[in-house]
Design a protein around this motif. Structure first.
Motif, short mmCIF file in Angstrom:
data_model
loop_
_atom_site.label_atom_id
_atom_site.label_comp_id
_atom_site.label_asym_id
_atom_site.label_seq_id
_atom_site.Cartn_x
_atom_site.Cartn_y
_atom_site.Cartn_z
N GLU A 53 14.68 80.96 24.00
CA GLU A 53 15.05 79.89 23.06
C GLU A 53 15.04 80.40 21.62
O GLU A 53 15.79 79.89 20.78
CB GLU A 53 14.09 78.72 23.20
CG GLU A 53 14.13 78.03 24.57
CD GLU A 53 13.19 76.85 24.65
OE1 GLU A 53 12.59 76.52 23.61
OE2 GLU A 53 13.05 76.28 25.75
N LEU A 54 14.21 81.38 21.34
CA LEU A 54 14.12 81.91 19.99
C LEU A 54 15.30 82.83 19.67
O LEU A 54 15.60 83.06 18.49
CB LEU A 54 12.81 82.67 19.80
CG LEU A 54 11.53 81.83 19.87
CD1 LEU A 54 10.31 82.72 19.76
CD2 LEU A 54 11.52 80.76 18.78
N ASP A 55 15.95 83.37 20.69
CA ASP A 55 17.10 84.26 20.47
C ASP A 55 18.11 84.05 21.60
O ASP A 55 18.26 84.89 22.49
CB ASP A 55 16.66 85.72 20.42
CG ASP A 55 17.75 86.64 19.89
OD1 ASP A 55 18.76 86.14 19.37
OD2 ASP A 55 17.59 87.87 20.00
N PRO A 56 18.84 82.92 21.58
CA PRO A 56 19.73 82.59 22.70
C PRO A 56 20.81 83.63 22.96
O PRO A 56 21.22 83.82 24.11
CB PRO A 56 20.35 81.25 22.26
CG PRO A 56 19.40 80.69 21.25
CD PRO A 56 18.81 81.88 20.55
N VAL A 79 22.36 83.22 16.95
CA VAL A 79 21.48 84.39 16.88
C VAL A 79 20.13 83.95 16.35
O VAL A 79 20.03 83.27 15.33
CB VAL A 79 22.09 85.47 15.96
CG1 VAL A 79 21.11 86.61 15.75
CG2 VAL A 79 23.39 85.99 16.56
N GLY A 80 19.07 84.33 17.05
CA GLY A 80 17.74 83.87 16.67
C GLY A 80 17.04 84.77 15.68
O GLY A 80 17.32 85.96 15.57
N THR A 81 16.12 84.16 14.94
CA THR A 81 15.28 84.92 14.00
C THR A 81 13.80 84.75 14.32
O THR A 81 12.95 85.28 13.61
CB THR A 81 15.53 84.45 12.56
OG1 THR A 81 15.27 83.04 12.47
CG2 THR A 81 16.96 84.73 12.14
N GLY A 82 13.50 84.02 15.38
CA GLY A 82 12.10 83.78 15.73
C GLY A 82 11.63 82.42 15.26
O GLY A 82 12.40 81.62 14.74
#
Length: 236
Positions: A160-163, A94-97
């Motif tokens: 890519e920031l939040d796969p 999980v992405g956070t930026g």
């Protein structure tokens, strides 16, 4: 047939279905994400899409198990393919930026949320909402001033920031050997499963109410095994 887990009571299933039936796709995703101890009430819209979808995967595991049966159409020959995947296979970070660089501009970008999708009037507005800050050298830049080429770099970086928000199934067509990545939307999938169960349950309630004069509450108070017996008896 997928059975409903004991953790999702039939009355709760019908309530969820009723609350979401008049909403659009994004609204249904929020209703589901805040159900069953998922997201805190009123917070799901602000979560990154990937975090929201991770909650929905957990809800599917709790309510219907880990197996997901999927059917897709081959984009090459239009053949129908069926496959089964596990929620375990669908879990990615999980992405956070994070930082994005483009055309000499350094940006701090966050993942898209459901609130962004609901509020943005167009694609540019959506991307601008995801830019937390922008600098060129020592100078801070207002996101509204960013040129299109920089925003395109933001768009390219978001998966890519939040796969977890951009999951696809690796598919290979047995008929024409075409291979591709089929996008997978857990929010739409989970709602479809819930909708199928709710409609089947409502038809059972209707049939038993017609046959025996029971109320909805009386039908739901009868366990599934006994209910199947009464349905079979009513049909003979």
């Amino acid at each position: 047939m997928i059975e409903v887990a004991a953790s999702l009571a039939e009355a709760e299933l019908l309530s969820l279905w009723e609350n979401g039936s008049w909403l659009d796709t994004a609204g249904r995703a929020l209703v589901l994400a805040e159900a069953g101890g998922g997201a805190e009430p009123g917070t799901a819209a602000e979560l990154p899409i990937g975090e929201r979808d991770a909650i929905l995967l957990s809800l599917h595991e709790s309510w219907f198990g880990r197996r997901l049966r999927c059917a897709v159409t081959c984009p090459s020959c239009q053949g129908r393919l069926e496959t089964e995947v596990s929620t375990v296979d669908l879990r990615v970070p999980v992405g956070t930026g994070g930082p994005v660089s483009a055309d000499g501009v350094e940006l701090d970008v966050r993942p898209v949320s459901t609130a962004d999708l609901l509020a943005a009037r167009d694609r540019r507005a959506l991307l601008l909402r995801c830019v937390r800050s922008a600098r060129k050298g020592e100078r801070a830049i207002s996101p509204a001033e960013l040129p299109e080429e920089v925003l395109e770099a933001v768009a390219a970086a978001l998966p890519e920031l939040d796969p977890q928000a951009d999951v696809s199934l690796g598919m290979s067509c047995a008929s024409c050997a075409h291979e591709w990545g089929a996008p997978f939307d857990i929010a739409g999938y989970l709602w479809a499963v819930l909708d199928t169960h709710a409609r089947r349950l409502l038809y059972e309630i209707h049939e038993l109410a017609t046959a025996y004069g029971w109320t909805e509450r009386e039908v739901l108070s009868v366990g599934p095994a006994r209910r199947r017996f009464y349905l079979e008896a009513a049909r003979t």
